[in-house]
Design a protein around this motif. Structure first.
Motif, PDB file in Angstrom:
ATOM      1  N   CYS A   3       0.866  -1.176   0.000  1.00 18.68           N
ATOM      2  CA  CYS A   3       0.000   0.000   0.000  1.00 18.68           C
ATOM      3  C   CYS A   3       0.902   1.225   0.000  1.00 18.68           C
ATOM      4  O   CYS A   3       1.606   1.478   0.977  1.00 18.68           O
ATOM      5  CB  CYS A   3      -0.910   0.002   1.212  1.00 18.68           C
ATOM      6  SG  CYS A   3      -1.873   1.518   1.415  1.00 18.68           S
ATOM      7  N   ALA A   4       0.887   1.936  -1.099  1.00 17.05           N
ATOM      8  CA  ALA A   4       1.700   3.135  -1.239  1.00 17.05           C
ATOM      9  C   ALA A   4       0.852   4.367  -0.949  1.00 17.05           C
ATOM     10  O   ALA A   4      -0.262   4.510  -1.475  1.00 17.05           O
ATOM     11  CB  ALA A   4       2.280   3.208  -2.642  1.00 17.05           C
ATOM     12  N   ALA A   5       1.387   5.252  -0.127  1.00 18.51           N
ATOM     13  CA  ALA A   5       0.661   6.461   0.259  1.00 18.51           C
ATOM     14  C   ALA A   5       1.289   7.691  -0.377  1.00 18.51           C
ATOM     15  O   ALA A   5       2.505   7.749  -0.584  1.00 18.51           O
ATOM     16  CB  ALA A   5       0.668   6.602   1.773  1.00 18.51           C
ATOM     17  N   SER A   6       0.447   8.636  -0.682  1.00 21.02           N
ATOM     18  CA  SER A   6       0.928   9.935  -1.113  1.00 21.02           C
ATOM     19  C   SER A   6       0.749  10.910   0.041  1.00 21.02           C
ATOM     20  O   SER A   6       0.148  10.571   1.059  1.00 21.02           O
ATOM     21  CB  SER A   6       0.152  10.414  -2.336  1.00 21.02           C
ATOM     22  OG  SER A   6      -1.215  10.609  -1.989  1.00 21.02           O
ATOM     23  N   GLY A   7       1.232  12.084  -0.103  1.00 23.64           N
ATOM     24  CA  GLY A   7       1.064  13.064   0.964  1.00 23.64           C
ATOM     25  C   GLY A   7       2.359  13.281   1.715  1.00 23.64           C
ATOM     26  O   GLY A   7       3.442  12.956   1.241  1.00 23.64           O
ATOM     27  N   ARG A   8       2.238  13.814   2.910  1.00 29.57           N
ATOM     28  CA  ARG A   8       3.410  14.153   3.690  1.00 29.57           C
ATOM     29  C   ARG A   8       3.415  13.438   5.024  1.00 29.57           C
ATOM     30  O   ARG A   8       2.420  12.918   5.464  1.00 29.57           O
ATOM     31  CB  ARG A   8       3.432  15.669   3.936  1.00 29.57           C
ATOM     32  CG  ARG A   8       3.402  16.498   2.675  1.00 29.57           C
ATOM     33  CD  ARG A   8       3.337  17.976   3.013  1.00 29.57           C
ATOM     34  NE  ARG A   8       3.283  18.812   1.817  1.00 29.57           N
ATOM     35  CZ  ARG A   8       3.183  20.125   1.831  1.00 29.57           C
ATOM     36  NH1 ARG A   8       3.128  20.764   2.983  1.00 29.57           N
ATOM     37  NH2 ARG A   8       3.129  20.816   0.701  1.00 29.57           N
ATOM     38  N   SER A   9       4.555  13.443   5.640  1.00 29.46           N
ATOM     39  CA  SER A   9       4.668  12.987   7.027  1.00 29.46           C
ATOM     40  C   SER A   9       4.101  11.600   7.230  1.00 29.46           C
ATOM     41  O   SER A   9       3.297  11.364   8.127  1.00 29.46           O
ATOM     42  CB  SER A   9       3.963  13.984   7.964  1.00 29.46           C
ATOM     43  OG  SER A   9       4.484  15.272   7.806  1.00 29.46           O
ATOM     44  N   PHE A  10       4.544  10.660   6.395  1.00 27.16           N
ATOM     45  CA  PHE A  10       4.043   9.284   6.496  1.00 27.16           C
ATOM     46  C   PHE A  10       4.289   8.708   7.881  1.00 27.16           C
ATOM     47  O   PHE A  10       3.526   7.870   8.364  1.00 27.16           O
ATOM     48  CB  PHE A  10       4.717   8.427   5.417  1.00 27.16           C
ATOM     49  CG  PHE A  10       4.187   7.024   5.341  1.00 27.16           C
ATOM     50  CD1 PHE A  10       4.952   5.942   5.771  1.00 27.16           C
ATOM     51  CD2 PHE A  10       2.936   6.771   4.808  1.00 27.16           C
ATOM     52  CE1 PHE A  10       4.478   4.649   5.682  1.00 27.16           C
ATOM     53  CE2 PHE A  10       2.443   5.477   4.717  1.00 27.16           C
ATOM     54  CZ  PHE A  10       3.218   4.423   5.151  1.00 27.16           C
ATOM     55  N   ASN A  11       5.346   9.161   8.543  1.00 27.19           N
ATOM     56  CA  ASN A  11       5.655   8.604   9.858  1.00 27.19           C
ATOM     57  C   ASN A  11       4.737   9.136  10.951  1.00 27.19           C
ATOM     58  O   ASN A  11       4.924   8.817  12.124  1.00 27.19           O
ATOM     59  CB  ASN A  11       7.120   8.832  10.215  1.00 27.19           C
ATOM     60  CG  ASN A  11       7.475  10.308  10.272  1.00 27.19           C
ATOM     61  OD1 ASN A  11       6.647  11.168  10.004  1.00 27.19           O
ATOM     62  ND2 ASN A  11       8.705  10.601  10.618  1.00 27.19           N
ATOM     63  N   THR A  12       3.753   9.942  10.596  1.00 18.58           N
ATOM     64  CA  THR A  12       2.737  10.346  11.564  1.00 18.58           C
ATOM     65  C   THR A  12       1.433   9.569  11.378  1.00 18.58           C
ATOM     66  O   THR A  12       0.459   9.834  12.075  1.00 18.58           O
ATOM     67  CB  THR A  12       2.426  11.846  11.449  1.00 18.58           C
ATOM     68  OG1 THR A  12       1.816  12.101  10.171  1.00 18.58           O
ATOM     69  CG2 THR A  12       3.690  12.672  11.586  1.00 18.58           C
ATOM     70  N   TYR A  13       1.435   8.636  10.443  1.00 17.89           N
ATOM     71  CA  TYR A  13       0.208   7.907  10.139  1.00 17.89           C
ATOM     72  C   TYR A  13       0.221   6.520  10.775  1.00 17.89           C
ATOM     73  O   TYR A  13       1.169   5.759  10.613  1.00 17.89           O
ATOM     74  CB  TYR A  13       0.058   7.711   8.624  1.00 17.89           C
ATOM     75  CG  TYR A  13       0.062   8.976   7.801  1.00 17.89           C
ATOM     76  CD1 TYR A  13       0.546   8.953   6.495  1.00 17.89           C
ATOM     77  CD2 TYR A  13      -0.428  10.175   8.292  1.00 17.89           C
ATOM     78  CE1 TYR A  13       0.543  10.093   5.709  1.00 17.89           C
ATOM     79  CE2 TYR A  13      -0.438  11.326   7.516  1.00 17.89           C
ATOM     80  CZ  TYR A  13       0.057  11.275   6.225  1.00 17.89           C
ATOM     81  OH  TYR A  13       0.055  12.400   5.460  1.00 17.89           O
TER      82      TYR A  13
END
Length: 129
Positions: free
Chosen positions: A22-32
């Motif tokens: 599952c690839a995510a776009s956006g920012r700050s992936f380490n806050t999800y």
């Protein structure tokens, strides 16, 4: 706006393995906080596993413990689900879910779909007997 794109589904024989991504776009992936859910025909969407922001904590549904393993690569903004020893009852559409959250992972019930604000389109997993 965050977008999630799943891949890796398909057909497997009972006892086989598949790996979902599952690839995510956006920012700050380490806050999800990230999770996988699944939905079989005629059934409600079911929590499978969740993983904390940096991958230290996980929570699995009992039916997949010891067979499925979640991991994440924050640099690649991707979460993975390694599925081993597949069973026909694992057949479902698998969905990736994301929640923006800054608190302790264990302070919230991540098994509820309502905890997540973003969802992928789903990927079909079919396990034949």
């Amino acid at each position: 706006q965050v977008q999630l794109v799943e891949s890796g589904g398909g057909l497997a024989q009972a006892g086989g393995s598949l790996r979902l991504s599952c690839a995510a776009s956006g920012r700050s992936f380490n806050t999800y906080v990230m999770a996988w859910f699944r939905q079989a025909p005629g059934e409600e969407r079911e929590f499978v596993v969740g993983i904390s922001r940096i991958g230290i904590s996980t929570d699995y549904v009992d039916s997949v413990k010891g067979r499925f393993f979640i991991s994440r690569d924050n640099a690649k903004m991707t979460v993975y689900l390694q599925m081993n020893s597949l069973k026909p009852q694992d057949t479902a559409v698998y969905y990736c879910a994301l929640a923006t959250y800054s608190g302790s992972f264990h302070a919230r019930n991540w098994t509820l779909a309502s905890a997540y604000g973003y969802w992928g389109q789903g990927t079909q997993v079919t396990v034949s007997s």
